[in-house]
Design a protein around this motif. Structure first.
Motif, short mmCIF file in Angstrom:
data_model
loop_
_atom_site.label_atom_id
_atom_site.label_comp_id
_atom_site.label_asym_id
_atom_site.label_seq_id
_atom_site.Cartn_x
_atom_site.Cartn_y
_atom_site.Cartn_z
N TYR A 18 0.83 -1.44 0.34
CA TYR A 18 -0.05 0.08 0.27
C TYR A 18 1.21 1.41 -0.05
N HIS A 19 1.87 1.45 1.02
CA HIS A 19 2.16 2.49 1.24
C HIS A 19 3.14 2.55 -0.26
N ASN A 20 4.59 1.34 -0.83
CA ASN A 20 4.61 1.63 -1.93
C ASN A 20 4.26 2.12 -2.88
N TYR A 21 2.72 1.95 -3.43
CA TYR A 21 1.84 2.02 -4.70
C TYR A 21 1.73 3.75 -4.51
N ARG A 22 1.10 4.41 -3.19
CA ARG A 22 1.85 5.47 -2.55
C ARG A 22 2.19 6.44 -2.44
N TYR A 23 4.02 6.11 -2.69
CA TYR A 23 4.59 6.61 -3.00
C TYR A 23 4.34 6.49 -4.47
#
Length: 71
Positions: free
Chosen positions: A17-22
């Motif tokens: 999730y955080h990879n996608y947002r970043y």
């Protein structure tokens, strides 16, 4: 699914999730220190339980697909 397997899958989901947002949305939601804590915890659990490592785990991948915004 055991509690440990659920914990590992939860960490993987959070990291993805955080990879996608970043990388895709360019919208950071957590400080780097929190992201690093999640990754270190997943790495530790996978090292202690190598039988639970999967090829799609964030620890087994380098980066993600490049954004279509790049030409």
């Amino acid at each position: 699914m055991s509690d440990l397997e659920q914990k590992i899958e939860s960490l993987r989901d959070q990291i993805r999730y955080h990879n996608y947002r970043y990388y895709i949305l360019d919208d950071i939601e957590v400080p780097d220190a929190e992201y690093d804590r999640l990754v270190r915890e997943l790495e530790r659990l996978e090292a202690e339980h190598p039988e639970l490592v999967t090829p799609d785990s964030p620890t087994q991948r380098v980066g993600i697909e490049p954004s279509s915004a790049f030409t």
